[in-house]
Scaffold this motif. Structure first.
Motif: not given
Lengths: 494, 110
Positions: A230, A234-236, A239-240, B22, B24, B27-28, B39
């Motif tokens: 991320g 690439y923000t959530p 992506i969505v 994905v 999630w 993240w990071g 990931w």
């Protein structure tokens, strides 16, 4: 000398693909069902690869690595999720249902299926018109990709327009002579070829860089932010939005949607479904990682070239780089062929016959289709010379336009209460709105409309929600018309 | 109707498969394992899991039942030349024969 070799490999490969199409043409029958659907006789391997190869476009081979190179390897996650998982689920929800309905009623196009269900030539024409509209930027995308690929491969000796013109010429020739059987054959060949060649390319480059670990280390040294998931572009929301619009859009692409009618049996669809995620991963992993790893190499990528050919040109022999570019161009050609072919069937069956000349002879229809393809591809070529955006941007526009069709279609497939007015409202309104957004970005005179809504969500995702809400809402408010027949879509066998 | 109540579990299953393709939870996270960011390995493993569960979905017959059809039938009997299972599915046979009577036995496997 290497320039001649490179071009020789590229043109030679395209000629072989064309020859294969001609062979397919010779064994094919001349009926419309055979031309468009290969008589619904496509088996698992061919169905899988023909659908796969249709996704093998400039968007995947050039746009994907370009984005991974610039923004990070997260693109693999976006594409893997949307193509490998979400599309597979839709393959069942939309694809299998359409196959059942199509096999029962003999439909060839989406517009035909919906027009028959709702007793509406207008709806049929609307679906076909909308589909052709969004097909245009996607065909253009292939031409842009080919133009840029040859610039990268030949260091600019072949100009951008030259590559775009080359692929346009082959596209028209190919569709004009081959039909779906030909396209399906070469798709299989090219799918297998590209799958192997991308792995060889990755292995070659990785070994030159000192192994996977070293390649990743190099990438992280140059771009530390590529390591964390991320961030950056690439923000959530990105992506969505991207995953949803592209996955739904793909199912409504004429060439993909028409594939839902061609499977020989349900077993073919089932096997393809289960193999899909693995196949998708096998292609995307090496292709996109090559783009990301390239960020850690000292290779200079010219602004109007694609990353993949440039990196291959640096780390692999000229003939191999040319072979990969040739394979990618051929894959793009087969994507375009499938698109143009399906587009031409939408044009002749859903627009020309119902609206212009219902009694046109088969021969005349075939000619109209071919002339239509040539005109369409030539116009797209002309538009591609203006390069209105990056490969990803142009592709995403097309995907989003198609995605707006998906929810109304799902409604029609599963909800017998759906009415004709509901369908027309659910398709026409969001399409008009999205077209306005796209045109406002391209035409300078119009103020640019925002591309995102509610803080970062793609406007297309918002319009998708609107399309669903309109279809359901208007259907509830209106009565089914007499010409409509919900039983056309009943598939419960016993 | 031939749907089974237990088939309903496939709906949340698919939702989870799509949602967590994905990674999630990572993240990071910027750890690297075996040459690739962790990931990416999550994604690779997850798509493998998807393929496995998709195969199970098909094999368990939920694929057919989900469309209100009887498991084990195939609307066009082309894959197995024998038409035995299809004979039980009269609507499917109609669908097949109305198009091209020669097709179910045809060996056109391209």
């Amino acid at each position: 000398m290497t320039l001649g070799l490179s071009l020789g490999v590229v043109v030679g490969y395209l000629v072989v693909a064309l020859a294969l199409g001609l062979v397919a043409y010779r064994v094919s029958e001349t009926t419309a069902e055979d031309y468009y659907l290969a008589n619904r006789s496509i088996g698992t391997l061919v169905l899988l690869f023909t659908t796969f190869a249709t996704l093998l476009s400039a968007f995947t081979f050039f746009g994907g690595p370009n984005l991974a190179y610039r923004a990070g390897p997260e693109w693999l996650i976006v594409m893997g999720t949307l193509d490998g998982v979400l599309f597979a689920v839709l393959w069942y929800v939309i694809g299998y249902k359409q196959w059942l309905i199509g096999a029962r009623n003999g439909y060839v196009t989406l517009g035909e299926m919906l027009g028959d269900r709702f007793g509406s030539t207008g709806l049929r024409a609307l679906i076909a018109g909308v589909s052709l509209l969004w097909l245009f930027p996607y065909v253009m995308l292939q031409q842009m990709g080919a133009g840029e690929a040859l610039v990268g491969l030949t260091d600019g000796v072949v100009p951008y327009w030259g590559g775009a013109a080359l692929i346009t010429g082959f596209m028209i020739l190919y569709v004009a002579v081959a039909g779906l059987r030909g396209v399906a054959w070469t798709d299989t060949l090219q799918g297998l070829f590209m799958l192997s060649v991308v792995w060889v390319a990755a292995a070659w480059v990785v070994s030159a860089l000192g192994g996977v670990g070293a390649a990743t280390e190099g990438m992280l040294a140059a771009r530390p932010e590529f390591g964390g998931f991320g961030g950056g572009a690439y923000t959530p929301e990105f992506i969505v939005s991207t995953a949803i619009t592209i996955a739904f859009g793909v199912t409504m692409f004429p060439q993909i949607n028409q594939r839902f009618f061609v499977a020989k049996s349900a077993a073919t669809l089932k096997r393809s479904f289960a193999l899909w995620p693995v196949l998708v991963l096998l292609l995307f992993l090496p292709a996109f990682m090559l783009g990301a790893w390239a960020a850690g190499t000292p290779v200079e990528v010219p602004t109007d070239a694609n990353v993949l050919p440039v990196v291959l040109g640096e780390y692999t022999p000229a003939w191999f780089a040319a072979l990969v570019v040739a394979g990618a161009m051929a894959a793009m050609m087969s994507s375009s062929d499938s698109m143009l072919l399906s587009g031409s069937s939408y044009f002749t069956r859903d627009l020309y016959r119902p609206l212009v000349d219902a009694d046109a002879s088969e021969r005349r229809e075939a000619w109209i289709a071919r002339i239509g393809v040539a005109a369409f591809a030539t116009l797209a070529f002309a538009a591609s010379l203006f390069r209105p955006g990056t490969l990803i941007e142009v592709g995403d526009t097309a995907f989003s336009g198609f995605a707006l069709l998906a929810l109304p279609v799902i409604c029609a497939l599963y909800w017998p209460r759906t009415t004709r007015t509901g369908m027309i409202a659910g398709v026409a309104v969001p399409q008009a709105a999205y077209l306005l957004v796209v045109l406002s970005a391209v035409v300078g005179a119009v103020p640019t409309l925002p591309k995102t809504v509610l803080g970062g969500w793609d406007v297309a995702l918002g319009l998708m929600a609107l399309s669903g809400a309109l279809t359901v809402g208007v259907s509830l408010l209106t009565a089914p018309t007499e010409e409509g027949d919900a039983s056309r879509f009943a598939v419960a066998g016993d | 109707m031939t749907r089974l109540r237990s088939d309903l579990v496939w709906i949340p299953t698919f939702a989870i498969l799509v949602a967590f393709a994905v990674p999630w939870p990572l993240w990071g996270v910027d750890r690297v394992a075996a040459g690739l960011p962790v990931w990416i390995w999550w994604h690779v493993a997850w798509l493998g899991l998807c393929a496995g569960l998709f195969a199970l979905f098909v094999r368990s017959g939920a694929w057919e039942r989900g469309m209100g059809r009887r498991a084990g039938t195939d609307a066009v009997a082309a894959d197995s030349a024998a038409a035995d299972t299809v004979a039980t599915d009269s609507a499917a046979v109609d669908g097949a024969t109305s198009r091209d009577p020669s097709e179910p036995t045809g060996g056109d496997r391209r």
